[in-house]
Scaffold this motif. Structure first.
Motif, PDB file in Angstrom:
ATOM      1  N   VAL A 276       0.837  -1.202   0.000  1.00 18.46           N
ATOM      2  CA  VAL A 276       0.000   0.000   0.000  1.00 18.46           C
ATOM      3  C   VAL A 276       0.871   1.250   0.000  1.00 18.46           C
ATOM      4  CG1 VAL A 276      -1.806   1.262   1.234  1.00 18.46           C
ATOM      5  CG2 VAL A 276      -1.826  -1.243   1.213  1.00 18.46           C
ATOM      6  N   ILE A 277       1.926   1.234   0.815  1.00 16.79           N
ATOM      7  CA  ILE A 277       2.839   2.382   0.869  1.00 16.79           C
ATOM      8  C   ILE A 277       3.524   2.581  -0.478  1.00 16.79           C
ATOM      9  CG2 ILE A 277       4.927   3.276   1.967  1.00 16.79           C
ATOM     10  CD1 ILE A 277       4.068   1.709   4.485  1.00 16.79           C
ATOM     11  N   LYS A 278       3.882   1.500  -1.139  1.00 16.65           N
ATOM     12  CA  LYS A 278       4.535   1.615  -2.446  1.00 16.65           C
ATOM     13  C   LYS A 278       3.585   2.189  -3.494  1.00 16.65           C
ATOM     14  CE  LYS A 278       7.417  -1.478  -3.949  1.00 16.65           C
ATOM     15  NZ  LYS A 278       8.048  -2.752  -4.358  1.00 16.65           N
ATOM     16  N   VAL A 279       2.307   1.809  -3.436  1.00 18.61           N
ATOM     17  CA  VAL A 279       1.330   2.364  -4.374  1.00 18.61           C
ATOM     18  C   VAL A 279       1.195   3.867  -4.169  1.00 18.61           C
ATOM     19  CG1 VAL A 279      -1.103   2.410  -5.024  1.00 18.61           C
ATOM     20  CG2 VAL A 279       0.033   0.215  -4.666  1.00 18.61           C
ATOM     21  N   VAL A 280       1.029   4.271  -2.914  1.00 22.51           N
ATOM     22  CA  VAL A 280       0.884   5.699  -2.602  1.00 22.51           C
ATOM     23  C   VAL A 280       2.142   6.467  -3.010  1.00 22.51           C
ATOM     24  CG1 VAL A 280       0.623   7.378  -0.737  1.00 22.51           C
ATOM     25  CG2 VAL A 280      -0.747   5.274  -0.732  1.00 22.51           C
ATOM     26  N   SER A 281       3.299   5.941  -2.641  1.00 22.13           N
ATOM     27  CA  SER A 281       4.563   6.631  -2.939  1.00 22.13           C
ATOM     28  C   SER A 281       4.808   6.746  -4.435  1.00 22.13           C
ATOM     29  CB  SER A 281       5.725   5.892  -2.272  1.00 22.13           C
ATOM     30  OG  SER A 281       5.565   5.859  -0.866  1.00 22.13           O
ATOM     31  N   SER A 282       4.376   5.733  -5.206  1.00 21.91           N
ATOM     32  CA  SER A 282       4.585   5.782  -6.651  1.00 21.91           C
ATOM     33  C   SER A 282       3.733   6.865  -7.312  1.00 21.91           C
ATOM     34  CB  SER A 282       4.281   4.416  -7.277  1.00 21.91           C
ATOM     35  OG  SER A 282       2.885   4.144  -7.310  1.00 21.91           O
ATOM     36  N   ILE A 283       2.604   7.207  -6.695  1.00 22.23           N
ATOM     37  CA  ILE A 283       1.792   8.315  -7.207  1.00 22.23           C
ATOM     38  C   ILE A 283       2.485   9.643  -6.924  1.00 22.23           C
ATOM     39  CG2 ILE A 283      -0.403   9.544  -6.937  1.00 22.23           C
ATOM     40  CD1 ILE A 283      -1.723   6.854  -6.345  1.00 22.23           C
ATOM     41  N   ILE A 284       3.069   9.756  -5.742  1.00 21.83           N
ATOM     42  CA  ILE A 284       3.705  11.013  -5.338  1.00 21.83           C
ATOM     43  C   ILE A 284       5.033  11.210  -6.065  1.00 21.83           C
ATOM     44  CG2 ILE A 284       4.733  12.240  -3.380  1.00 21.83           C
ATOM     45  CD1 ILE A 284       2.605  10.856  -1.609  1.00 21.83           C
ATOM     46  N   TYR A 285       5.859  10.155  -6.110  1.00 26.20           N
ATOM     47  CA  TYR A 285       7.166  10.268  -6.746  1.00 26.20           C
ATOM     48  C   TYR A 285       7.113  10.080  -8.260  1.00 26.20           C
ATOM     49  CZ  TYR A 285       9.691  10.239  -2.280  1.00 26.20           C
ATOM     50  OH  TYR A 285      10.199  10.554  -1.058  1.00 26.20           O
ATOM     51  N   GLY A 286       6.074   9.414  -8.748  1.00 29.88           N
ATOM     52  CA  GLY A 286       5.979   9.151 -10.174  1.00 29.88           C
ATOM     53  C   GLY A 286       6.794   7.953 -10.613  1.00 29.88           C
ATOM     54  N   GLU A 287       7.295   7.163  -9.676  1.00 31.44           N
ATOM     55  CA  GLU A 287       8.071   5.972  -9.997  1.00 31.44           C
ATOM     56  C   GLU A 287       8.019   5.014  -8.814  1.00 31.44           C
ATOM     57  OE1 GLU A 287      12.540   6.496  -9.475  1.00 31.44           O
ATOM     58  OE2 GLU A 287      11.893   8.561  -9.904  1.00 31.44           O
ATOM     59  N   GLU A 288       8.444   3.790  -9.080  1.00 28.31           N
ATOM     60  CA  GLU A 288       8.418   2.785  -8.028  1.00 28.31           C
ATOM     61  C   GLU A 288       9.476   3.086  -6.980  1.00 28.31           C
ATOM     62  OE1 GLU A 288       8.829  -2.101  -7.558  1.00 28.31           O
ATOM     63  OE2 GLU A 288       8.445  -1.180  -9.516  1.00 28.31           O
ATOM     64  N   VAL A 289       9.143   2.849  -5.721  1.00 28.72           N
ATOM     65  CA  VAL A 289      10.071   3.116  -4.620  1.00 28.72           C
ATOM     66  C   VAL A 289      10.305   1.828  -3.839  1.00 28.72           C
ATOM     67  CG1 VAL A 289       9.152   5.468  -4.457  1.00 28.72           C
ATOM     68  CG2 VAL A 289       8.293   3.699  -2.916  1.00 28.72           C
ATOM     69  N   PHE A 290      11.272   1.894  -2.908  1.00 23.68           N
ATOM     70  CA  PHE A 290      11.577   0.790  -2.028  1.00 23.68           C
ATOM     71  C   PHE A 290      11.103   1.129  -0.621  1.00 23.68           C
ATOM     72  CE2 PHE A 290      14.466   0.449  -5.552  1.00 23.68           C
ATOM     73  CZ  PHE A 290      14.563  -0.916  -5.787  1.00 23.68           C
ATOM     74  N   VAL A 291      10.479   0.179   0.038  1.00 20.60           N
ATOM     75  CA  VAL A 291      10.004   0.383   1.399  1.00 20.60           C
ATOM     76  C   VAL A 291      10.896  -0.403   2.343  1.00 20.60           C
ATOM     77  CG1 VAL A 291       8.094   0.072   3.020  1.00 20.60           C
ATOM     78  CG2 VAL A 291       7.634   0.807   0.666  1.00 20.60           C
ATOM     79  N   ASP A 292      11.514   0.296   3.278  1.00 24.11           N
ATOM     80  CA  ASP A 292      12.401  -0.326   4.257  1.00 24.11           C
ATOM     81  C   ASP A 292      11.619  -0.619   5.524  1.00 24.11           C
ATOM     82  OD1 ASP A 292      14.499   0.014   2.445  1.00 24.11           O
ATOM     83  OD2 ASP A 292      14.923   2.034   3.229  1.00 24.11           O
ATOM     84  N   LYS A 293      11.646  -1.871   5.949  1.00 24.10           N
ATOM     85  CA  LYS A 293      10.918  -2.256   7.157  1.00 24.10           C
ATOM     86  C   LYS A 293      11.681  -1.844   8.413  1.00 24.10           C
ATOM     87  CE  LYS A 293       8.709  -6.222   4.920  1.00 24.10           C
ATOM     88  NZ  LYS A 293       8.447  -7.669   4.977  1.00 24.10           N
TER      89      LYS A 293
END
Length: 293
Positions: A276-293
């Motif tokens: 879910v965080i990756k989906v949201v972040s990809s809208i904001i950044y415009g690209e896929e991101v990495f989520v660190d646990k």
């Protein structure tokens, strides 16, 4: 070096140097004569050495001081000169994300609009992109989820002056769909698996009710955008006919934020928090991101 090449190279030497050497005479002292001849010879050799390198460059021949190399005009630099910048990875830490407990998710009461005053019109994908200035699909979609056929289109409401009064766009990304296009329920857990995005410039008509008072609801900062994340454990059927207890539970996540003048609400079912965080972040950044646990 061949005689022909040397002859051609020597032809570059100015005629005046030959004339000076040939017409020079000194009668009084023999040593002066030999000194003058030596000086003339030095001039000739100096001029020849100045001319020869240019001659070799023009002919593309191998110079005597570099028998293994060839000098050419405008040589191409074959060194690795890749100036393309390396792609930087964007990381979002789970430590900076706060989840608020969700009490309910409901559609706001829709306003009845007199058809004599308002019209429903259908927007295709081009009309939606023109209105919102972008494709609303996120850059990241979890594996196994597919976009619904109607994604990118919308049915909006305008008044008789063509002013837009409702502009909601809804996109679905689920595991599977029924023939009518609605998301299928998954086996074992009779609930949908995937997420939906609701977007609007005017205002989203559905509300997420949090258990905390409004002034205590926490937001998370993603690249300067305040995002409100919510979580609720959702019961799923089939229900026991005697006890009315559900057969199980699944995770539901909600994300609400405003970015680039557009209001978003994302509802995810049977997905991991990181997805879910990756989906949201990809809208904001415009690209896929990495989520660190």
């Amino acid at each position: 070096m061949t005689t022909k090449l040397f002859s051609e190279a020597m032809s570059e030497v100015g005629d005046k140097y030959y004339e000076e050497a040939a017409n020079y005479h000194c009668k009084k002292h023999g040593w002066i004569k030999w000194s003058a001849m030596a000086a003339c010879l030095t001039v000739v050799l100096f001029t020849a050495l100045s001319v020869l390198p240019n001659y070799f460059r023009q002919q593309g021949t191998t110079p005597p001081d570099n028998p293994n190399g060839v000098i050419v005009d405008n040589p191409i630099d074959t060194a690795d000169d890749d100036t393309t910048p390396a792609t930087s990875e964007i990381h979002v830490s789970m430590d900076n994300i706060s989840f608020n407990e969700v009490g309910a998710l409901r559609d706001a009461a829709r306003i009845w609009r007199n058809p004599e005053l308002y019209d429903h019109i259908q927007w295709d994908k081009n009309a939606v992109i023109e209105y919102y200035g972008k494709d609303l699909s996120p850059a990241y979609i979890p594996d196994g989820l597919t976009a619904a056929n109607g994604n990118g289109t919308a049915r909006v409401i305008v008044d008789k002056s063509s002013n837009i009064v409702e502009d909601t766009v809804r996109l679905n990304f689920y595991h599977d769909y029924y023939e009518d296009g609605s998301p299928k329920l998954t086996e074992g857990v009779t609930a949908r698996k995937g997420f939906s995005i609701t977007a609007s410039k005017i205002g989203i008509l559905s509300d997420c009710i949090y258990l905390l008072p409004e002034n205590e609801v926490k937001t998370s900062d993603i690249d300067g955008t305040a995002v409100t994340f919510g979580y609720r454990s959702m019961p799923c059927g089939p229900y026991n006919p005697d006890t009315h207890e559900p057969s199980g539970y699944y995770d539901m996540y909600v994300a609400e934020f405003e970015y680039d003048g557009i209001e978003y609400q994302i509802v995810a079912e049977q997905m991991e928090a990181e997805e879910v965080i990756k989906v949201v972040s990809s809208i904001i950044y415009g690209e896929e991101v990495f989520v660190d646990k």
